[in-house]
Design a protein around this motif. Sequence first.
Motif, short mmCIF file in Angstrom:
data_model
loop_
_atom_site.label_atom_id
_atom_site.label_comp_id
_atom_site.label_asym_id
_atom_site.label_seq_id
_atom_site.Cartn_x
_atom_site.Cartn_y
_atom_site.Cartn_z
N GLN A 4 2.33 5.99 -6.04
CA GLN A 4 1.53 5.88 -4.82
C GLN A 4 1.62 4.49 -4.18
OE1 GLN A 4 -0.77 8.65 -4.28
NE2 GLN A 4 -1.57 7.97 -2.32
N PRO A 5 1.39 3.38 -4.91
CA PRO A 5 1.48 2.06 -4.27
C PRO A 5 2.88 1.77 -3.71
CG PRO A 5 0.30 1.89 -6.33
CD PRO A 5 0.86 3.28 -6.25
N ASP A 6 3.92 2.18 -4.44
CA ASP A 6 5.28 1.97 -3.94
C ASP A 6 5.48 2.70 -2.63
OD1 ASP A 6 5.96 0.36 -6.05
OD2 ASP A 6 6.86 1.98 -7.21
N ASN A 7 5.00 3.93 -2.55
CA ASN A 7 5.14 4.70 -1.33
C ASN A 7 4.36 4.07 -0.18
OD1 ASN A 7 6.80 6.55 -2.54
ND2 ASN A 7 5.13 7.94 -3.08
N LEU A 8 3.19 3.53 -0.47
CA LEU A 8 2.41 2.86 0.57
C LEU A 8 3.13 1.62 1.08
CD1 LEU A 8 -1.27 3.14 -0.71
CD2 LEU A 8 -0.25 4.25 1.27
N VAL A 9 3.69 0.87 0.15
CA VAL A 9 4.43 -0.33 0.55
C VAL A 9 5.62 0.06 1.42
CG1 VAL A 9 5.86 -2.22 -0.31
CG2 VAL A 9 3.68 -1.70 -1.42
N LEU A 11 5.93 2.72 3.19
CA LEU A 11 5.40 3.23 4.45
C LEU A 11 5.08 2.08 5.40
CD1 LEU A 11 4.26 5.66 6.10
CD2 LEU A 11 2.06 5.14 5.01
N TYR A 12 4.40 1.06 4.90
CA TYR A 12 4.06 -0.08 5.74
C TYR A 12 5.29 -0.87 6.16
CZ TYR A 12 -0.90 0.72 5.08
OH TYR A 12 -2.16 1.27 5.09
N ARG A 15 6.90 1.01 8.97
CA ARG A 15 6.13 0.81 10.21
C ARG A 15 6.42 -0.55 10.82
NH1 ARG A 15 0.10 3.10 8.75
NH2 ARG A 15 0.69 5.29 8.55
#
Length: 81
Positions: A4-9, A11-12, A15
Amino acid sequence: MSDQPDNLVLLYLRRLDERTGRMEEDMRDLKGRVTLLEQRVAAGFTHLEGTIAHQTARLDRLENRLERVERRLDLLPPAAE
């Protein structure tokens, strides 16, 4: 959970990359508009000012061409799409 944190990173980062790409396009557009304004203002003044505005336009076009060449040769990171 650790994915999850890797995917959030990622994702950001994506962006940010998209926003940076849009800002690059906006800056090119603004440079073109300023050059056009310079040319129009210079048209009402002396030949020298018109020549300076013309040279600025040429330099802007050369800068864009050089950036495209650098990207093709992988000398710059790829632009956001």
